[in-house]
Motif scaffolding. Structure first.
Motif, PDB file in Angstrom:
ATOM      1  N   ASP A   1       0.837  -1.207   0.000  1.00  0.00           N
ATOM      2  CA  ASP A   1       0.000   0.000   0.000  1.00  0.00           C
ATOM      3  C   ASP A   1       0.869   1.254   0.000  1.00  0.00           C
ATOM      4  N   PHE A   2       1.885   1.242   0.856  1.00  0.00           N
ATOM      5  CA  PHE A   2       2.745   2.411   1.002  1.00  0.00           C
ATOM      6  C   PHE A   2       3.487   2.713  -0.290  1.00  0.00           C
ATOM      7  N   LEU A   3       4.071   1.694  -0.905  1.00  0.00           N
ATOM      8  CA  LEU A   3       4.800   1.894  -2.154  1.00  0.00           C
ATOM      9  C   LEU A   3       3.860   2.360  -3.262  1.00  0.00           C
ATOM     10  N   ALA A   4       2.613   1.881  -3.230  1.00  0.00           N
ATOM     11  CA  ALA A   4       1.629   2.324  -4.222  1.00  0.00           C
ATOM     12  C   ALA A   4       1.300   3.802  -4.041  1.00  0.00           C
ATOM     13  N   LEU A   5       1.241   4.258  -2.792  1.00  0.00           N
ATOM     14  CA  LEU A   5       0.989   5.671  -2.522  1.00  0.00           C
ATOM     15  C   LEU A   5       2.121   6.535  -3.075  1.00  0.00           C
ATOM     16  N   LEU A   6       3.360   6.078  -2.890  1.00  0.00           N
ATOM     17  CA  LEU A   6       4.502   6.816  -3.441  1.00  0.00           C
ATOM     18  C   LEU A   6       4.404   6.902  -4.965  1.00  0.00           C
ATOM     19  N   THR A   7       4.085   5.781  -5.586  1.00  0.00           N
ATOM     20  CA  THR A   7       3.953   5.737  -7.047  1.00  0.00           C
ATOM     21  C   THR A   7       2.855   6.669  -7.527  1.00  0.00           C
ATOM     22  N   ASN A   8       1.708   6.630  -6.844  1.00  0.00           N
ATOM     23  CA  ASN A   8       0.574   7.457  -7.257  1.00  0.00           C
ATOM     24  C   ASN A   8       0.888   8.942  -7.169  1.00  0.00           C
ATOM     25  N   GLY A   9       1.536   9.347  -6.077  1.00  0.00           N
ATOM     26  CA  GLY A   9       1.859  10.758  -5.900  1.00  0.00           C
ATOM     27  C   GLY A   9       2.821  11.269  -6.954  1.00  0.00           C
ATOM     28  N   VAL A  10       3.859  10.486  -7.241  1.00  0.00           N
ATOM     29  CA  VAL A  10       4.833  10.884  -8.262  1.00  0.00           C
ATOM     30  C   VAL A  10       4.173  10.942  -9.636  1.00  0.00           C
ATOM     31  N   ASN A  11       3.363   9.924  -9.938  1.00  0.00           N
ATOM     32  CA  ASN A  11       2.677   9.909 -11.235  1.00  0.00           C
ATOM     33  C   ASN A  11       1.774  11.121 -11.415  1.00  0.00           C
ATOM     34  N   ARG A  12       1.083  11.499 -10.349  1.00  0.00           N
ATOM     35  CA  ARG A  12       0.166  12.633 -10.446  1.00  0.00           C
ATOM     36  C   ARG A  12       0.913  13.916 -10.823  1.00  0.00           C
ATOM     37  N   LEU A  13       2.072  14.142 -10.174  1.00  0.00           N
ATOM     38  CA  LEU A  13       2.848  15.339 -10.489  1.00  0.00           C
ATOM     39  C   LEU A  13       3.447  15.272 -11.892  1.00  0.00           C
ATOM     40  N   LYS A  14       3.955  14.110 -12.259  1.00  0.00           N
ATOM     41  CA  LYS A  14       4.569  13.975 -13.583  1.00  0.00           C
ATOM     42  C   LYS A  14       3.539  14.184 -14.689  1.00  0.00           C
ATOM     43  N   GLU A  15       2.320  13.701 -14.475  1.00  0.00           N
ATOM     44  CA  GLU A  15       1.276  13.863 -15.486  1.00  0.00           C
ATOM     45  C   GLU A  15       0.871  15.330 -15.643  1.00  0.00           C
ATOM     46  N   ARG A  16       0.936  16.091 -14.550  1.00  0.00           N
ATOM     47  CA  ARG A  16       0.601  17.514 -14.633  1.00  0.00           C
ATOM     48  C   ARG A  16       1.677  18.310 -15.353  1.00  0.00           C
ATOM     49  N   HIS A  17       2.903  17.779 -15.357  1.00  0.00           N
ATOM     50  CA  HIS A  17       4.044  18.523 -15.902  1.00  0.00           C
ATOM     51  C   HIS A  17       4.858  17.609 -16.823  1.00  0.00           C
ATOM     52  N   ASP A  18       4.182  17.079 -17.834  1.00  0.00           N
ATOM     53  CA  ASP A  18       4.844  16.091 -18.691  1.00  0.00           C
ATOM     54  C   ASP A  18       5.905  16.703 -19.596  1.00  0.00           C
ATOM     55  N   SER A  19       5.976  18.047 -19.650  1.00  0.00           N
ATOM     56  CA  SER A  19       6.998  18.686 -20.481  1.00  0.00           C
ATOM     57  C   SER A  19       8.309  18.907 -19.742  1.00  0.00           C
ATOM     58  N   LEU A  20       8.314  18.709 -18.415  1.00  0.00           N
ATOM     59  CA  LEU A  20       9.514  18.958 -17.626  1.00  0.00           C
ATOM     60  C   LEU A  20      10.475  17.779 -17.688  1.00  0.00           C
ATOM     61  N   GLN A  21      11.762  18.090 -17.541  1.00  0.00           N
ATOM     62  CA  GLN A  21      12.783  17.048 -17.440  1.00  0.00           C
ATOM     63  C   GLN A  21      13.161  16.878 -15.966  1.00  0.00           C
ATOM     64  N   PHE A  22      13.054  15.659 -15.474  1.00  0.00           N
ATOM     65  CA  PHE A  22      13.358  15.377 -14.075  1.00  0.00           C
ATOM     66  C   PHE A  22      14.689  14.648 -13.969  1.00  0.00           C
ATOM     67  N   ILE A  23      15.486  15.037 -12.958  1.00  0.00           N
ATOM     68  CA  ILE A  23      16.788  14.380 -12.800  1.00  0.00           C
ATOM     69  C   ILE A  23      16.822  13.423 -11.609  1.00  0.00           C
ATOM     70  N   GLY A  24      15.758  13.347 -10.840  1.00  0.00           N
ATOM     71  CA  GLY A  24      15.764  12.399  -9.738  1.00  0.00           C
ATOM     72  C   GLY A  24      14.611  12.599  -8.774  1.00  0.00           C
ATOM     73  N   ILE A  25      14.519  11.673  -7.835  1.00  0.00           N
ATOM     74  CA  ILE A  25      13.492  11.699  -6.795  1.00  0.00           C
ATOM     75  C   ILE A  25      14.185  11.566  -5.444  1.00  0.00           C
ATOM     76  N   GLY A  26      13.883  12.473  -4.528  1.00  0.00           N
ATOM     77  CA  GLY A  26      14.407  12.379  -3.169  1.00  0.00           C
ATOM     78  C   GLY A  26      13.280  12.034  -2.211  1.00  0.00           C
ATOM     79  N   VAL A  27      13.585  11.218  -1.212  1.00  0.00           N
ATOM     80  CA  VAL A  27      12.569  10.796  -0.245  1.00  0.00           C
ATOM     81  C   VAL A  27      13.087  11.030   1.172  1.00  0.00           C
ATOM     82  N   ALA A  28      12.336  11.821   1.957  1.00  0.00           N
ATOM     83  CA  ALA A  28      12.631  12.017   3.376  1.00  0.00           C
ATOM     84  C   ALA A  28      11.690  11.116   4.160  1.00  0.00           C
ATOM     85  N   MET A  29      12.254  10.144   4.839  1.00  0.00           N
ATOM     86  CA  MET A  29      11.471   9.090   5.494  1.00  0.00           C
ATOM     87  C   MET A  29      11.741   9.085   6.998  1.00  0.00           C
TER      88      MET A  29
END
Length: 398
Positions: A119-147
């Motif tokens: 469930d937790f990993l799915a939440l991470l995936t969903n959140g990242v996907n939501r932002l990427k879909e809103r900004h599909d023209s941007l180039q991303f160089i990485g993902i940082g996670v504060a846990m």
């Protein structure tokens, strides 16, 4: 941006030049060569590649030193972006930041009380996907996670997340497999410290400590722009520094930890105990309609409630004792305090500073700068962004 490209971008000489442009922009090629000790041909070749990669831009012409005016170089802060993730108590915050730390969008996922690894990993995936879909023209160089909790940063595994009651969550490998980007995972307090170093200009301090005081208490130590984890990865766990050997039992199993005296829940518990002993406070009227919390104690202090003011004063004394210990062991140039408890401001800061002055053993140590974080609600999220930036730029203080 696909994995591999990021590795190309962060090769040693490129990182040296990128960081020099970041910290000294606008700057000429000749000045970069002079200050980094790299040869002019090397600088020229790498600058050409960085321009093609669109990590830097050519800006205005500089002052002439006798010949043609040099073309100045600046960081292209909006050319690439990073996704930062902060896993909180009840929700997960996701942000998109440019290379300067400017947050351009955010979203949240709610954490249920009972959640599985899947469930937790799915939440991470969903959140990242939501932002990427809103900004599909941007180039991303990485993902940082504060846990929160215990994190093995090298493997990117959450060893133990006490609030989720989960162990061994493979955050890094999961997100890298799904998004094909570099992923960095770190304890939230340590990420918060790196964010302070990166975005608040504290990188000029050779050593700094950022203390996050909320439901728990943690700290991050930054030396020359890099996180210090210690031999066993637990550097900064000041919440479990013993302040009172005869004190209350902590969640870690020890007695009298700072966390049992100065965290948000500890403040609320202290108020409850004093009220039960007959203490007079406006809080007694409020708790019929509101849950007793550290926020409620602060609210009462703002109305000049003496019991609440005393509780926050004592909290500052406990924190001051812990910071005195830290100064005597580590001697940082600056200590930054963040987290929910820091919102109490002068109600705790005055006694923190007074305690440090009273207890430190040298006059110079008494002047150690202590300040409140200015990152606000983005503290750990921008810290997670800084995890990626610190890998890209590899800042080194000279």
């Amino acid at each position: 941006m696909q994995r591999g490209s990021f590795q190309w971008m962060k090769s040693l000489n490129k990182s040296i030049i990128l960081n020099k442009i970041r910290t000294s922009e606008p700057i000429s090629r000749a000045q970069i060569a002079k200050e980094t000790k790299l040869t002019p041909p090397t600088v020229g070749t790498i600058v050409k590649e960085l321009l093609e990669q669109q990590l830097i831009l050519e800006s205005k012409l500089g002052e002439s030193q006798g010949g043609r005016k040099p073309t100045m170089l600046v960081l292209n802060t909006s050319g690439f972006h990073i996704i930062g993730i902060d896993v909180g108590l009840s929700h997960i915050q996701f942000v998109i930041s440019d290379l300067s730390g400017k947050v351009i969008d955010e979203t949240e996922e709610v954490l249920a009380e009972e959640v599985t690894k899947e469930d937790f990993l799915a939440l991470l995936t969903n959140g990242v996907n939501r932002l990427k879909e809103r900004h599909d023209s941007l180039q991303f160089i990485g993902i940082g996670v504060a846990m929160h909790g215990v994190v093995e940063s090298e493997s990117g595994v959450s060893i133990f997340a006490p609030n989720l009651r989960l162990r061994n969550i493979p955050i890094k490998s999961h997100l890298e497999e799904v998004f094909r980007m570099d992923v960095k995972v770190e304890n939230d307090a340590k990420a918060f410290a790196l964010g302070e170093a990166w975005f608040q200009g504290q990188i000029n301090h050779r050593s700094m400590v950022a203390v996050n005081i909320g439901r728990g208490i943690g700290a991050g130590i930054v030396i020359d722009g890099k996180l210090y984890n210690g031999e066993h990865g637990i550097a900064g766990e000041i919440g479990h520094m013993t302040i009172d050997i005869n004190g209350k039992k902590c969640s870690c199993g020890n007695h009298g930890c700072l966390q049992t005296l100065a965290s948000g829940p500890a403040i609320a518990e202290r108020a409850k105990e004093l009220l039960e002993k007959g203490g007079e406070s406006i809080i007694a009227e409020w708790i019929n309609e509101q849950e007793l919390s550290a926020e409620l104690v602060h609210k009462a202090a703002l109305q000049n409630d003496q019991l609440a003011i005393k509780i926050l004063h004592d909290t500052g004394v406990y924190i001051g004792i812990a910071l005195t210990n830290l100064v005597h062991v580590w001697d940082p140039s600056i200590i930054i305090i963040g987290g929910g408890v820091s919102k109490a401001g002068d109600y705790i800061m005055t006694s923190i500073k007074e305690t440090l002055v009273e207890r430190t053993i040298t006059e110079k140590a008494k002047t150690t700068l202590i300040t409140i974080s200015q990152l606000g609600s983005y503290g750990s999220s921008l810290g997670s962004v800084a995890l990626i930036l610190s890998e890209l730029f590899e800042p080194t203080l000279l």
